[in-house]
Design a protein around this motif. Structure first.
Motif, PDB file in Angstrom:
ATOM      1  N   ASP A   1      46.082  32.209  27.732  1.00  0.00           N
ATOM      2  CA  ASP A   1      45.247  32.514  29.289  1.00  0.00           C
ATOM      3  C   ASP A   1      45.363  31.168  29.958  1.00  0.00           C
ATOM      4  O   ASP A   1      44.322  31.465  31.182  1.00  0.00           O
ATOM      5  CB  ASP A   1      43.789  32.756  28.033  1.00  0.00           C
TER       6      ASP A   1
ATOM      7  N   TYR B   1      46.365  31.441  33.532  1.00  0.00           N
ATOM      8  CA  TYR B   1      45.458  32.497  34.545  1.00  0.00           C
ATOM      9  C   TYR B   1      45.927  31.883  36.114  1.00  0.00           C
ATOM     10  O   TYR B   1      45.826  32.428  36.292  1.00  0.00           O
ATOM     11  CB  TYR B   1      44.392  32.630  33.810  1.00  0.00           C
TER      12      TYR B   1
ATOM     13  N   SER C   1      48.287  33.491  38.097  1.00  0.00           N
ATOM     14  CA  SER C   1      48.236  34.804  38.290  1.00  0.00           C
ATOM     15  C   SER C   1      47.542  34.521  40.046  1.00  0.00           C
ATOM     16  O   SER C   1      47.541  35.409  40.715  1.00  0.00           O
ATOM     17  CB  SER C   1      47.409  35.459  37.476  1.00  0.00           C
TER      18      SER C   1
END
Ligand SMILES: Cc1cc2nc3c(=O)[nH]c(=O)nc-3n(C[C@H](O)[C@H](O)[C@H](O)COP(=O)(O)O)c2cc1C
Length: 180
Positions: free
Chosen positions: A98, A101, A104
Motif C-alpha cells: 500500500d 502508492y 502510482s
C-alpha cells in the motif's frame, strides 16, 4: 543489476524469507548488487490515504519507507516474498504494498524498466491461489509499472524446516535468480 529483496513474514525463521534471501544471495554471487529488508524489523506505517503523494511530492510519512523508496527507485529487480495467510499476503506485506502508492501518484517517480519477482510460501499443497497471484501481478506490480518476470509459489510449506527438505523448490530459487 541491483536486486532488492523485501521479506513480508513476521517470523524470524521464515520459509518465504529464506527464498527471497536465496534469490538475492545467488544474484550477488553472480555479480549483481543485492539488499534485503525484513519488514518485521522496520518501522513502516500503514498508508493513511492522505493523498499528499497526489501532489507529486512523494510520501508525507517519514519512516523506514523513506529510504526504501529510494532503493526501489534505484533497483532493477524487486523481489517480494510473503507467506500466504487466508489466501492472501501477510499484513506486513500488504502494508508495504500500500505504501507503494506514491509511485502510482507521483508523475516524476513512475516505475519503469524494473522487474518484479513475486515469491510466496503456503501450507496448502494444491494450487489454490494461482488466480490471486495473477491478480496481484496485474493489479499491484504491473499497475505500478513493474514487469513481473516470475511468480514463484512454494506449495506445501508450513515452516522453513520443511522448505529445506524440498530441494526442487530451492533449485527453483537458484534458477530464478540466474535469470536476473
Ligand atoms: C495466520 C495464518 C494463516 C494462514 N493461512 C494459510 C492459507 O490460507 N493457505 C495456506 O496454504 N497456508 C496458510 N498458512 C500457512 C503459511 O502460509 C505457511 O506456514 C507459510 O509457509 C509461512 O511462511 P513463513 O515461514 O515465511 O512465514 C497460514 C498461516 C498463518 C500463521
Amino acid at each position: 543489476m541491483k536486486v532488492l529483496g523485501i521479506c513480508g513474514s513476521p517470523r524470524k525463521e521464515s520459509s518465504s524469507t529464506y527464498l527471497v534471501e536465496k534469490i538475492v544471495k545467488t544474484a550477488v554471487e553472480n555479480g549483481n548488487d543485492g539488499t534485503v529488508h525484513h519488514i518485521r524489523n522496520l518501522n513502516i506505517s500503514q498508508c493513511n490515504a492522505c493523498d499528499y503523494c497526489g501532489e507529486g511530492k512523494g510520501c508525507k510519512l517519514d519512516d523506514a519507507m523513506t529510504d526504501i523508496y529510494e532503493e526501489i527507485y534505484d533497483a532493477d529487480v524487486l523481489v517480494v516474498g510473503s507467506p500466504i495467510y487466508y489466501g492472501e499476503v501477510s499484513a506486513q506485506t500488504k502494508t508495504f504494498i500500500d505504501r507503494l502508492y506514491q509511485f502510482s501518484m507521483n508523475p516524476n517517480r513512475k516505475i519503469k524498466d524494473k522487474k518484479a519477482i513475486q515469491v510466496y510460501t503456503q501450507g496448502e499443497a494444491e494450487e489454490l491461489y494461482t488466480s490471486y497471484f495473477d491478480y496481484q501481478k496485474n493489479n499491484t506490480y504491473e499497475l505500478l509499472g513493474f514487469e513481473v518476470s516470475d511468480i514463484f509459489p512454494a506449495l506445501g510449506i508450513m515452516t522453513k524446516e520443511e522448505l529445506l527438505e524440498k530441494q526442487d523448490i530451492l533449485d527453483k530459487a537458484v534458477e530464478i535468480s540466474k535469470s536476473i
